[in-house]
Write a protein that holds these residues in place. Sequence first.
Motif, short mmCIF file in Angstrom:
data_model
loop_
_atom_site.label_atom_id
_atom_site.label_comp_id
_atom_site.label_asym_id
_atom_site.label_seq_id
_atom_site.Cartn_x
_atom_site.Cartn_y
_atom_site.Cartn_z
N LEU A 174 0.82 -1.21 0.00
CA LEU A 174 0.00 0.00 0.00
C LEU A 174 0.86 1.27 0.00
CD1 LEU A 174 -2.22 -2.14 0.91
CD2 LEU A 174 -3.38 -0.13 1.82
N GLN A 175 2.16 1.08 0.22
CA GLN A 175 3.08 2.22 0.23
C GLN A 175 4.37 1.84 -0.49
OE1 GLN A 175 3.68 3.03 4.40
NE2 GLN A 175 1.83 4.25 4.59
N LEU A 176 5.07 2.86 -0.97
CA LEU A 176 6.44 2.70 -1.46
C LEU A 176 7.32 3.69 -0.70
CD1 LEU A 176 6.10 2.62 -5.37
CD2 LEU A 176 6.45 0.68 -3.83
N PRO A 177 8.57 3.33 -0.39
CA PRO A 177 9.44 4.29 0.28
C PRO A 177 9.97 5.34 -0.70
CG PRO A 177 10.62 2.25 -0.13
CD PRO A 177 9.22 2.02 -0.61
N ILE A 178 10.10 6.57 -0.23
CA ILE A 178 10.77 7.60 -1.03
C ILE A 178 12.24 7.58 -0.62
CG2 ILE A 178 10.87 10.06 -1.60
CD1 ILE A 178 7.91 10.24 -0.66
N GLY A 179 13.07 6.99 -1.49
CA GLY A 179 14.49 6.82 -1.16
C GLY A 179 14.68 5.66 -0.21
N SER A 180 15.95 5.33 0.07
CA SER A 180 16.26 4.29 1.06
C SER A 180 17.62 4.60 1.66
CB SER A 180 16.26 2.91 0.40
OG SER A 180 17.28 2.82 -0.56
N GLU A 181 17.96 3.82 2.69
CA GLU A 181 19.20 4.05 3.45
C GLU A 181 19.21 5.51 3.95
OE1 GLU A 181 22.40 2.71 0.90
OE2 GLU A 181 21.78 0.62 1.09
N SER A 182 20.35 6.20 3.83
CA SER A 182 20.43 7.56 4.38
C SER A 182 19.55 8.55 3.61
CB SER A 182 21.88 8.05 4.37
OG SER A 182 22.37 8.05 3.04
N ALA A 183 19.10 8.16 2.38
CA ALA A 183 18.26 9.06 1.58
C ALA A 183 16.76 8.82 1.80
CB ALA A 183 18.60 8.87 0.10
N PHE A 184 16.41 7.94 2.76
CA PHE A 184 14.98 7.66 3.02
C PHE A 184 14.30 8.91 3.60
CE2 PHE A 184 11.70 6.05 6.06
CZ PHE A 184 10.78 5.68 5.09
N GLN A 185 13.22 9.36 2.93
CA GLN A 185 12.57 10.61 3.34
C GLN A 185 11.13 10.44 3.80
OE1 GLN A 185 12.85 13.27 -0.05
NE2 GLN A 185 14.95 12.59 -0.44
N GLY A 186 10.42 9.49 3.20
CA GLY A 186 9.00 9.35 3.52
C GLY A 186 8.41 8.23 2.70
N VAL A 187 7.08 8.29 2.48
CA VAL A 187 6.40 7.20 1.76
C VAL A 187 5.41 7.75 0.74
CG1 VAL A 187 6.62 5.57 3.69
CG2 VAL A 187 4.55 6.95 3.49
N VAL A 188 5.14 6.92 -0.27
CA VAL A 188 4.08 7.21 -1.24
C VAL A 188 2.89 6.32 -0.91
CG1 VAL A 188 3.38 6.95 -3.66
CG2 VAL A 188 5.62 7.91 -3.10
N ASP A 189 1.70 6.93 -0.74
CA ASP A 189 0.47 6.18 -0.50
C ASP A 189 -0.11 5.78 -1.86
OD1 ASP A 189 -2.29 5.56 -0.18
OD2 ASP A 189 -2.25 6.48 1.81
N LEU A 190 -0.17 4.49 -2.15
CA LEU A 190 -0.57 4.02 -3.47
C LEU A 190 -2.08 4.08 -3.70
CD1 LEU A 190 1.86 0.98 -3.81
CD2 LEU A 190 2.03 3.18 -4.98
N LEU A 191 -2.88 4.19 -2.63
CA LEU A 191 -4.32 4.35 -2.82
C LEU A 191 -4.66 5.81 -3.10
CD1 LEU A 191 -6.07 2.03 -0.18
CD2 LEU A 191 -5.87 1.70 -2.64
N ARG A 192 -4.06 6.71 -2.32
CA ARG A 192 -4.33 8.15 -2.50
C ARG A 192 -3.45 8.77 -3.59
NH1 ARG A 192 -5.18 7.61 3.09
NH2 ARG A 192 -7.22 8.41 3.74
N MET A 193 -2.36 8.08 -3.93
CA MET A 193 -1.35 8.59 -4.88
C MET A 193 -0.84 9.96 -4.43
SD MET A 193 -0.44 6.35 -7.03
CE MET A 193 0.20 6.91 -8.59
N LYS A 194 -0.41 9.98 -3.17
CA LYS A 194 0.19 11.19 -2.57
C LYS A 194 1.47 10.78 -1.86
CE LYS A 194 -3.02 14.37 -3.44
NZ LYS A 194 -2.72 15.54 -4.28
#
Length: 702
Positions: A174-194
Amino acid sequence: MATSQHYPLEKTRNFGVVAHIDAGKTTTSERILFYTGVSHKIGEVHKGEAVMDWMDQERERGITITSAATTCFWVPSYRHGDKNFEHRFNVIDTPGHIDFTIEVKRSLRVLDGAVVVFDGVSGVEPQSETNWRYADEYNVPRICFINKMDRLGASFENSFKSIRERLNPNAVALQLPIGSESAFQGVVDLLRMKAYTFEGDKGENIIESEIPENMKEAAATWRHELIEKIVENDDKMMSDYLEGKEPSLEDLKRVLRKATLAVKLIPVFTGSSLKNKGVQLMLDAVVDYLPSPLDLPPTKGIDPKTGNEIQRPASDDQPLTALAFKIAADPFVGSLTFFRVYAGVLKKGSYILNSTKDVKERVGRIVRMHANHREEVDEIFAGNLGAIVGLKDTTTGDTLCDEASPIILEKISVPEPVISMKIEPKTKADQEKMGVALRRLSEEDPTFRVSGDAETGDTIIEGMGELHLDVLVERMKREFGVQTNVGRPQVAYKETIKKDADAEGKYIKQSGGKGQYGHCRIKIEPTEKGKGFEFVNDIKGGAIPKEFIAPIEKGVVEAMSKGVVAGFPMVDIKVTLYDGSYHDVDSSEAAFKIAGSMAFKSAALNAKPILLEPIMKVQSLAPTEYMGDITGDFNSKRGKIEAMSDRMNIKVIDALIPLSEMFGYATKLRSMTQGRGNFTMEFSHYDEVPANVATLIKEGKK
């Protein structure tokens, strides 16, 4: 004195946080407490400050040993603080170490849902699989949280793939990570597409924005797959979707919730608890997708009088139906019995029936727990958890109910101990205190067994592993003031038979006056693994009077406790009593008990008796260059390598190895890998001991 706040059942969520050790489960629980307002400061596990890890040993060792319960309240973040949408969470934080697996099992027995936490680097690990099996056993709906996305080597795709391949192919992201490791910032909500990022000192401010340009294509692909998986669970939505109609957000959430409750889909979320990213959205998902007590079928039990099945829906108007799922020794109030109310209301000052043991208990004080803090309440309503102070006869798995409407709920099955050691008090003063401590600890933990060796007079303690017994011995010292000496850990071997055999037992004693006469014929046969002991009475025509049947069974059980190969308990055997004789004057219960014991021993010796040993599922992780040393060592330990895989530049080796070969392995692995390797181990099954090893065991050399 507080009355337990009556909260609408549809707005109640009872769930546990479960995971493999070191996946960040307690760190996640600490964020739950902070964001729900229970804690005003986040307690960090690595600093020994976690609220849910309240025992001194938990804080010193940095692991969870005992499950901790708490109650908190949450308004979904998309409701912007509207109190009308507030939900009550009853949360249990469970241990991740296999030695304390009973804590997970009994918690899942009484919870309605689970949040399963995974390490974003490691994905599915051995204890993740064990916990998943327990959740399957009790049909518990669950959501997944792939944690530690900020760690070096974190991969959402690899972790998600491991969930699908090793646990359930119907996991949906239901989510994808925005970046990973030290560049991880947040998540994408795949239902709301936000996109969502988390700002502020503790990530308390959730910022909604558009999906980053470089992720739009990937997000659209993942969303397409997600929607296809959801619409498969609703015929009308499926046909509309095939006609090109895009389902609404509300409809997608409604169908996904229904599929999650039926364990047909497993929603997967992501974040980093340590970096305060993603936990609030995971809590929203608890509200959206995990069940309230009303979403589950009525609780089923057995009427102890008739043996018929009874159903009790979750309602305050039903007769009281509760299950005791844990006993804890509290240094301030004595014995605490944790319970879940499935139906009815449990009130302070009332009398209740323990239907499992058929005894009445008085409810003196009721408390609601927050880790090791207690809040006194007058009553606990249907669908909630609490604890009773000072019950005398209630143990783990007992049913507590209304005397007028008795019911017995399904008991909690308990794993068998695999390791034992001798224990003795250091001084005369410790002698009595040790007995009390051992009794209290075995009441609290059903996987901890205490027995006496009749021949040597030694006290033997049994448990799930070295750490388990180490923790319990340390607890005896700290909580009960008992100083002890302990022997070396020993493997809990068992014995069984491989073929059928018949035998008779005849006990005749005549020495003036009244004699003793007992005579029986039995047949023994092996049963399938794990079935235990079965006794069948096939006496016809009154060859042995009814009152002597139970003593024969007792004699058989006594003989089974000391096997015929090397004196270990015998398991997985069916015994059929089919003939015998008695004497009108000289027959007695004692004589038939001895006859039963004699018959069993004689039959067992002719039934190809064998030794069984516990086999452990071992997973070793070390840099690739040490793989040859580790596999060679496993082979020398009679190990069977099942799989090898790569995780970054780490080699993961899964093997089955006898427990007797694993003592001291942690030290050996450290020296083999220059301190860079580690391993996990959990019980898998019992298997036959090879003849050459069995000889060493019989001679006491192993």
